[in-house]
Design an enzyme around this catalytic site. Structure first.
Site, PDB file in Angstrom:
ATOM      1  N   ASN A  62       0.830  -1.354  -0.062  1.00 59.55           N
ATOM      2  CA  ASN A  62       0.014  -0.030  -0.036  1.00 59.55           C
ATOM      3  C   ASN A  62       0.717   1.331   0.241  1.00 59.55           C
ATOM      4  OD1 ASN A  62       0.558   0.831   2.745  1.00 59.55           O
ATOM      5  ND2 ASN A  62      -0.213  -1.309   3.109  1.00 59.55           N
ATOM      6  N   PRO A  95      -2.753 -11.780  10.422  1.00 57.56           N
ATOM      7  CA  PRO A  95      -3.054 -11.477  11.779  1.00 57.56           C
ATOM      8  C   PRO A  95      -3.276 -10.165  11.798  1.00 57.56           C
ATOM      9  CG  PRO A  95      -0.807 -11.994  11.182  1.00 57.56           C
ATOM     10  CD  PRO A  95      -1.400 -12.166  10.134  1.00 57.56           C
TER      11      PRO A  95
HETATM   12  O1  PMT Z   1       3.135   6.187   6.661  1.00 57.48           O
HETATM   13  P1  PMT Z   1       2.610   7.374   6.093  1.00 57.48           P
HETATM   14  O2  PMT Z   1       2.777   7.728   4.763  1.00 57.48           O
HETATM   15  O3  PMT Z   1       3.403   8.524   6.809  1.00 57.48           O
HETATM   16  O4  PMT Z   1       1.064   7.583   6.244  1.00 57.48           O
HETATM   17  C1  PMT Z   1       0.669   7.470   7.757  1.00 57.48           C
HETATM   18  C2  PMT Z   1      -0.806   6.378   7.624  1.00 57.48           C
HETATM   19  C3  PMT Z   1      -1.805   7.103   7.123  1.00 57.48           C
HETATM   20  C4  PMT Z   1      -0.236   5.087   7.100  1.00 57.48           C
HETATM   21  C5  PMT Z   1      -0.924   6.354   9.298  1.00 57.48           C
HETATM   22  O5  PMT Z   1      -1.446   7.843   9.814  1.00 57.48           O
HETATM   23  C6  PMT Z   1      -2.401   5.386   9.522  1.00 57.48           C
HETATM   24  O6  PMT Z   1      -3.312   5.845   9.425  1.00 57.48           O
HETATM   25  N1  PMT Z   1      -1.920   4.173   9.844  1.00 57.48           N
HETATM   26  C7  PMT Z   1      -2.895   2.976  10.031  1.00 57.48           C
HETATM   27  C8  PMT Z   1      -3.074   2.481   8.563  1.00 57.48           C
HETATM   28  C9  PMT Z   1      -3.896   1.387   8.561  1.00 57.48           C
HETATM   29  O7  PMT Z   1      -3.601   0.163   8.296  1.00 57.48           O
HETATM   30  O8  PMT Z   1      -5.222   1.717   9.160  1.00 57.48           O
HETATM   31  P2  PMT Z   1      -6.539   0.647   9.092  1.00 57.48           P
HETATM   32  O9  PMT Z   1      -7.607   1.456   9.468  1.00 57.48           O
HETATM   33  O10 PMT Z   1      -6.681  -0.251   8.076  1.00 57.48           O
HETATM   34  O11 PMT Z   1      -6.181  -0.382  10.379  1.00 57.48           O
HETATM   35  C10 PMT Z   1      -6.553   0.196  11.656  1.00 57.48           C
HETATM   36  C11 PMT Z   1      -5.489  -0.128  13.026  1.00 57.48           C
HETATM   37  O12 PMT Z   1      -5.170  -1.624  13.019  1.00 57.48           O
HETATM   38  C12 PMT Z   1      -4.004   0.430  12.377  1.00 57.48           C
HETATM   39  O13 PMT Z   1      -3.645   0.796  13.820  1.00 57.48           O
HETATM   40  C13 PMT Z   1      -3.149  -0.684  11.782  1.00 57.48           C
HETATM   41  O14 PMT Z   1      -1.939  -0.430  12.502  1.00 57.48           O
HETATM   42  C14 PMT Z   1      -3.706  -1.774  12.885  1.00 57.48           C
HETATM   43  N2  PMT Z   1      -3.801  -3.195  11.883  1.00 57.48           N
HETATM   44  C15 PMT Z   1      -4.644  -3.371  10.621  1.00 57.48           C
HETATM   45  C16 PMT Z   1      -4.453  -4.365  10.143  1.00 57.48           C
HETATM   46  C17 PMT Z   1      -3.632  -5.523  10.603  1.00 57.48           C
HETATM   47  N3  PMT Z   1      -3.670  -6.727   9.915  1.00 57.48           N
HETATM   48  N4  PMT Z   1      -2.996  -5.226  11.734  1.00 57.48           N
HETATM   49  C18 PMT Z   1      -3.131  -4.311  12.354  1.00 57.48           C
HETATM   50  O15 PMT Z   1      -2.306  -3.869  13.372  1.00 57.48           O
END
Ligand code: PMT
Length: 402
Positions: free
Chosen positions: A209, A304
């Site tokens: 991504n 996971p």
């Molecule tokens: O890296 P940059 O270019 O600076 O951009 C920053 C960012 C947009 C990546 C950052 O600010 C951000 O939003 N990070 C989380 C991205 C994400 O995967 O979001 P999500 O809504 O899909 O996931 C929710 C949470 O679960 C996040 O804390 C993620 O780390 C966590 N997650 C998700 C899936 C997974 N399999 N394991 C996880 O730990």
């Protein structure tokens, strides 16, 4: 303001030497004082007079200068500092440091010092990528030398890539981290995930991504700056390892989870990584051929969930578990759902829809969601978001916030 600390600043050759003037100017505003050693290469780019005027101190250039030696020998120069900073650090000076050479004032002072040393490399992209330079940097890191940067972007030589001197404020942040100022998190352990994960399809292709790692890396740097013993588990990014932070480089979600679980127990975990939700069920050992494949051939399996695993850990749940929510619509609603579903304490919601520039950009707009409701933060640099979060974490863990 914190009491004045004394920096011995070694300026080596390179166009970036002019930025060291700005470093001194801003550093003095932060209560630092600077003595400058200017190498002959550095003096080709900026005059000693400029450094003397801006630092308010004599500038040292010669190893065997009778006046310099009678006023201040190279041993005293390097011992009277609280920290030695090399900015810019040229490929040549890094090589001298790695090999213990001492044939001029800068290299002699570096060999003679008993103080922590921070280097801020700056050079052409190919020089930085050269295995010789990389081996020298690895040697220096292994000896406990701290490294800030280099950053990437347009270089003065007209090329593009890694090799830019870190911005003066980033170098100053690294200096303050090493000097141990504002260490409200000292004694506490922090874990941060950052960047994307790469999920291999075969040896040449992967699912990924747009995360750059800027936000996660800035958070790790801010936590370390406040004194936390910080481990950053980073997916593949172009970001430099932050100074003063231990870094585990991983590629896949499974590796990221394993590195996070191995780091427990910690006091706080911040999951800023954009972990791929899915991976190919069976990665090919050889490059997959197009013939015989259809759009349906790629079977996926769920990865996971690292954040949920940490938040729901029975054995070693961190005292504070913080996730992000990257949303493109109904940002708050979806983030509130994630907070509940994953079982974390806080969620930092950010809008990543097209045009926001959140992925890969330098700024972010955060909505902090917790049991206490929603708090909207103003749009600011990812560094400022990180510092605000780190201070907030400190308040919480030290009991100032519910
Ligand atoms: O890296 P940059 O270019 O600076 O951009 C920053 C960012 C947009 C990546 C950052 O600010 C951000 O939003 N990070 C989380 C991205 C994400 O995967 O979001 P999500 O809504 O899909 O996931 C929710 C949470 O679960 C996040 O804390 C993620 O780390 C966590 N997650 C998700 C899936 C997974 N399999 N394991 C996880 O730990």
């Amino acid at each position: 303001m914190a009491p004045s600390a004394r920096i011995l600043l070694i300026v080596s050759g390179g166009i970036a030497a002019y930025k060291s003037l700005e470093l001194i100017r801003r550093g003095r505003d932060r209560g630092l004082s600077f003595r400058v050693i200017l190498t002959p290469g550095g003096a080709e780019f900026v005059t000693p007079l400029s450094f003397a005027s801006i630092s308010g101190e004599k500038v040292y250039q010669e190893l065997f200068s009778l006046t310099d030696e009678s006023e201040m020998g190279h041993i005293r120069l390097s011992r009277e500092a609280d920290l030695v900073v090399v900015a810019p650090a040229s490929a040549d000076l890094l090589a001298k440091m790695a090999h213990g050479l001492a044939d001029d004032l800068a290299s002699t002072a570096l060999l003679a010092t008993d103080k922590p040393v921070l280097v801020a490399p700056a050079m052409n992209v190919m020089m930085w990528a050269n295995p010789a330079t990389q081996a020298n940097i690895a040697t220096l890191r292994a000896r406990g030398i701290h490294v800030v940067g280099p950053g990437s972007g347009d270089l003065a030589c007209g090329e593009e890539g890694s090799g830019r001197l870190s911005e003066p404020n980033d170098i100053l942040d690294a200096i303050e981290t090493l000097l141990g100022r504002e260490r409200v998190l000292s004694g506490l352990k922090a874990l941060v995930t950052s960047g994307p994960t790469h999920e291999p399809i075969d040896p040449v292709r992967y699912i990924a991504n747009r995360s750059s790692g800027k936000q996660g890396h800035a958070i790790a740097a801010a936590l370390a700056k406040l004194g936390a013993d910080t481990l950053l588990v980073s997916g593949p990014t172009g970001e430099a390892d932050p100074a003063g932070v231990a870094v585990r480089h991983v590629e896949t979600a499974a590796q990221m989870l394993a590195a996070c679980e191995a780091a427990l127990p910690v006091d706080v975990a911040v999951c800023a990584a954009a972990v791929a939700d899915w991976r190919p069920a069976q990665a090919g050992n050889q490059k997959l051929k197009k013939n015989g494949m259809t759009a349906q051939s790629l079977e996926l399996t769920a990865n996971p969930d690292i954040l949920a695993t940490l938040a729901q850990s029975k054995k070693a749940r961190p005292r504070l578990v913080i996730g992000f929510a990257a949303e493109t619509e109904q940002v708050i609603k979806h983030a509130e759902e994630k907070l509940k579903k994953k079982g974390c304490d806080w969620i930092l919601a950010n809008d990543v829809s097209a045009g926001t520039g959140t992925f890969g950009g330098d700024a972010n707009t955060i909505h902090l969601i917790s049991a206490n409701g929603v708090e909207d933060w103003p749009t600011s640099s990812k560094q400022d978001v990180a510092l605000r979060l780190a201070r907030r974490i400190a308040d919480h863990l030290r009991g100032a916030h519910a």
